[in-house]
Design a protein around this motif. Structure first.
Motif, PDB file in Angstrom:
ATOM      1  N   SER A   1     100.965  48.437   3.755  1.00 28.91           N
ATOM      2  CA  SER A   1     100.670  47.413   2.755  1.00 28.91           C
ATOM      3  C   SER A   1     101.014  47.910   1.357  1.00 28.91           C
ATOM      4  O   SER A   1     100.462  48.911   0.893  1.00 28.91           O
ATOM      5  N   GLN A   2     101.919  47.196   0.695  1.00 29.18           N
ATOM      6  CA  GLN A   2     102.260  47.553  -0.675  1.00 29.18           C
ATOM      7  C   GLN A   2     101.068  47.349  -1.606  1.00 29.18           C
ATOM      8  O   GLN A   2     100.882  48.105  -2.562  1.00 29.18           O
TER       9      GLN A   2
ATOM     10  N   HIS B   1      94.809  53.891   3.475  1.00 29.51           N
ATOM     11  CA  HIS B   1      94.160  52.820   4.242  1.00 29.51           C
ATOM     12  C   HIS B   1      92.658  53.078   4.388  1.00 29.51           C
ATOM     13  O   HIS B   1      91.832  52.175   4.183  1.00 29.51           O
TER      14      HIS B   1
ATOM     15  N   ALA C   1      97.891  47.803  -0.838  1.00 32.36           N
ATOM     16  CA  ALA C   1      96.981  48.936  -0.655  1.00 32.36           C
ATOM     17  C   ALA C   1      97.478  50.161  -1.413  1.00 32.36           C
ATOM     18  O   ALA C   1      96.696  50.875  -2.055  1.00 32.36           O
TER      19      ALA C   1
END
Length: 240
Positions: A49-50, A14, A52
């Motif tokens: 988040s896939q 992230h 990301a």
């Protein structure tokens, strides 16, 4: 525990996408993103988040020459909802990935330390596809650790096993003299132990059966005595 591991690793992913600079090398980001991809595919984690994960992994794969993996990831990313600020970058990277050789460097492939089999970078399992050995990661670099799991034979207590492992290996060998007589000569040959006698644990590893169902190596007292205590990690689990 698994969720904690996922969030711990995902924090780096992230920050990589949101912050302008990172202190991580491409190899580290590659390992971290791949770890999160595998673990999150098996256990859904809220807020992860896939896009990301896959985009971070694809970018590092391109930098490291893993073009086959990069192309597979960009193809998958295009099926996701891509944030507006990344759409142009994803489209350009996806097109350019098609012009590169469709291969991955061998040094990036995860190798099983039990059966020495190279596994696919795109695998979504943390187990070796050949012998079922589970991969163990370092939570510093997220590289695979050279570990092979083993269990004790029935009747051997944990305390006895630790004592046997910590016992210094004996320097006495079972060397014997073998007489070899022919028409023209007579010789005495010094013979040493067989390979199995020299390293019983390695012998058990070499005799593993090809199976997708993992079955740990079971060792007895003789094998425990042959082990180097400094190379053995003992996992002590708290009682339920």
């Amino acid at each position: 525990e698994k969720l904690a591991e996922i969030y711990y690793a995902y924090n780096t992913v992230h920050k990589y996408l949101e912050e302008p600079f990172t202190s991580y090398m491409p190899e580290a980001l590659f390992n971290i993103a791949r770890f999160v991809m595998i673990e999150s595919s098996q256990l859904g984690a809220k807020g992860v988040s896939q896009f990301a994960i896959l985009y971070t992994l694809a970018k590092q794969a391109r930098k490291l020459g893993a073009n086959k993996l990069a192309k597979q990831l960009f193809d998958k990313i295009q099926t996701l909802r891509v944030p507006h600020k990344f759409q142009e970058q994803v489209e350009i990277a996806a097109i350019s990935s098609r012009a590169r050789p469709y291969s991955d460097p061998e040094e990036l492939l995860p190798m099983c330390y039990r059966c020495s089999t190279y596994n696919s970078l795109a695998a979504v399992s943390n187990d070796c596809f050949k012998c079922g050995q589970r991969f163990v990661y370092s939570f510093v670099s997220f590289e695979l650790l050279p570990l092979v799991e083993f269990q004790l034979e029935e009747g051997i207590t944990d305390e006895e096993a630790v004592r046997l492992i910590e016992t210094p290996p004996s320097k006495v060998t079972d060397e014997t003299w073998k007489e070899n007589v022919s028409e023209n000569q007579q010789m005495l040959q010094l013979t040493d132990d067989s390979e199995e006698e020299k390293d019983p644990f390695m012998s058990k590893i070499m005799k593993h059966e090809d199976s997708n169902t993992f079955s740990p190596i079971v060792v007895g007292k003789k094998t425990l005595l042959s082990l180097d205590g400094s190379s053995v990690l003992i996992c002590k689990w708290s009682p339920p």
